[in-house]
Design an enzyme around this catalytic site. Structure first.
Site, PDB file in Angstrom:
ATOM      1  CB  THR A   1      -1.096   0.318   1.058  1.00 13.84           C
ATOM      2  OG1 THR A   1      -1.880  -1.109   1.010  1.00 13.84           O
ATOM      3  CG2 THR A   1      -1.792   1.169   1.796  1.00 13.84           C
TER       4      THR A   1
ATOM      5  CB  SER B   1       2.511  -7.216   1.088  1.00 12.08           C
ATOM      6  OG  SER B   1       1.635  -7.617   2.084  1.00 12.08           O
TER       7      SER B   1
ATOM      8  CB  THR C   1       1.086  -3.850   5.787  1.00 15.46           C
ATOM      9  OG1 THR C   1      -0.590  -3.478   5.546  1.00 15.46           O
ATOM     10  CG2 THR C   1       1.208  -1.840   6.054  1.00 15.46           C
ATOM     11  CG  ASP C   2      -2.420  -6.956   3.531  1.00 13.49           C
ATOM     12  OD1 ASP C   2      -2.870  -6.628   4.192  1.00 13.49           O
ATOM     13  OD2 ASP C   2      -3.058  -6.814   2.832  1.00 13.49           O
TER      14      ASP C   2
HETATM   15  C1  SIN Z   1      -0.267  -4.737   0.801  1.00 15.16           C
HETATM   16  O1  SIN Z   1       0.477  -6.199   2.098  1.00 15.16           O
HETATM   17  O2  SIN Z   1       0.278  -4.896  -0.367  1.00 15.16           O
HETATM   18  C2  SIN Z   1      -2.102  -4.360   0.400  1.00 15.16           C
HETATM   19  C3  SIN Z   1      -2.023  -4.277   2.340  1.00 15.16           C
HETATM   20  C4  SIN Z   1      -0.891  -3.283   2.772  1.00 15.16           C
HETATM   21  O3  SIN Z   1      -0.357  -2.388   2.394  1.00 15.16           O
HETATM   22  O4  SIN Z   1      -1.920  -2.438   3.859  1.00 15.16           O
END
Ligand code: SIN
Length: 327
Positions: free
Chosen positions: A15, A62, A95-96
């Protein structure tokens, strides 16, 4: 550092590199749209702090990052950590699955130069996007001697976490992260250690062992709800799984109905770990029927990665990374 810090920035997507059609849209966006150069351009102040060399490892949401990406990334980060012209490494990531990539790197990398991961909950196009400040802070942490040491760090939302004690705990809000064991290691801006002492030793693989790992064995996590059907384990065994982490109720309590399937898996040399589906607290090594290794203080996701490495190297001793909890 007597010279300006020389930081390698590795972008992997997420993100933090995401874009949406509207500045108010913080859920309907495409992760991994911007590249490393564009991320850097959004924080021109970084040029006053450090010499930054940006590169793109891959550009993914991710959720699509897999063990093969961890291996590629680990090789690249180790090369940069060994490079005398680099003082620290900052990695942007979604973050995922950030906690998984961070923990994998934590277990396999050698060296003392800072490796700091960062991410964002809001896409780069959002009102009050958190990515640029998180990137700024990650570089500050990488340049701060108090944070130098062997482990992998995560700088997000103004806090600094140790990869051994880090999880995503909220799906949407910007303050989405927690340290289930002991709290954050410090603050990111200005960078301050809240918990003292030397940085914990991290790598469990011998130096150079990573070179010999091309793929990681198939290991799954089964999240066990009340009355979950043990045929799930049989299906995995029949499909050739190498290891299974059972995220069990409470203190890793195996339901009686699962005992036969566990015995069949053990007979077929499927390695099994008893973890918990509870966010906080260890799984103790109390006697449990069946051949299950307790996950100790490791989450189910962390135990999965430890088991992958133990199976890849044939070194059962790595499972000691699942520090035994008393009781
Ligand atoms: C991801 O994990 O690539 C999408 C969600 C995020 O980064 O918060």
């Amino acid at each position: 550092m007597r010279h300006r810090p020389r930081i390698a920035l590795i972008a992997t997507g997420g993100t933090i590199a995401g874009t949406a059609a509207a500045a108010t849209d913080i859920t309907g966006y495409t992760a991994g749209s911007l590249d490393a150069t564009q991320l850097l351009a959004a924080v021109p102040q970084l040029g006053e702090q450090a010499d930054i060399r940006a590169e793109q490892a891959f550009n993914l949401d991710s959720k699509d990052i897999a063990p093969g990406h961890w291996l590629r990334l680990a090789h690249r980060v180790q090369t940069l950590r060994d490079d005398p012209t680099i003082d620290g490494i900052v990695i942007t990531h979604g973050t995922d699955t950030l906690e998984e990539t961070a923990w994998f790197l934590h277990l396999v990398l050698h060296g003392d130069k800072p490796v700091v991961m960062t991410a964002a909950m809001r896409p780069a196009t959002a009102l009050s996007a958190d990515g640029p400040m998180n990137l700024w802070e990650a570089v500050q942490v990488a340049c701060c001697p108090a944070f130098h040491g062997p482990g992998v760090l995560i700088a997000v939302g103004g806090e600094v976490f140790d990869a051994a004690d880090f999880a995503k705990c909220h799906t949407i809000r910007p303050a989405a992260f927690c340290a289930p064991l002991g709290g954050p290691l410090g603050l990111a801006s200005p960078p301050v250690r809240l918990r003292g002492g030397p940085m914990a030793p991290a790598a469990v693989l011998a130096r150079g062992a990573l070179e010999h790992i091309d793929t990681l064995p198939w290991v799954e996590v089964l999240h066990i709800g009340a009355g979950a059907d043990p045929r799930l384990l049989d299906l995995l065994r029949e499909a050739g799984v190498a290891g299974v982490v059972l995220a069990l109720p409470g203190n890793g309590s195996l339901p009686d109905a699962w005992l036969p399937a566990v015995a069949r898996a053990a007979d077929a040399a499927v390695r099994l770990v008893r973890a918990s589906r509870v966010l906080h607290g260890p799984v103790t090594a109390r006697a449990q029927p069946g051949p299950l290794t307790a996950a100790g203080f490791r989450s189910a996701l962390q135990a999965r990665i430890v088991l992958m490495l133990a199976l890849a190297t044939g070194d059962d001793g790595l499972l000691a990374t699942c520090a035994p909890a008393p009781g």
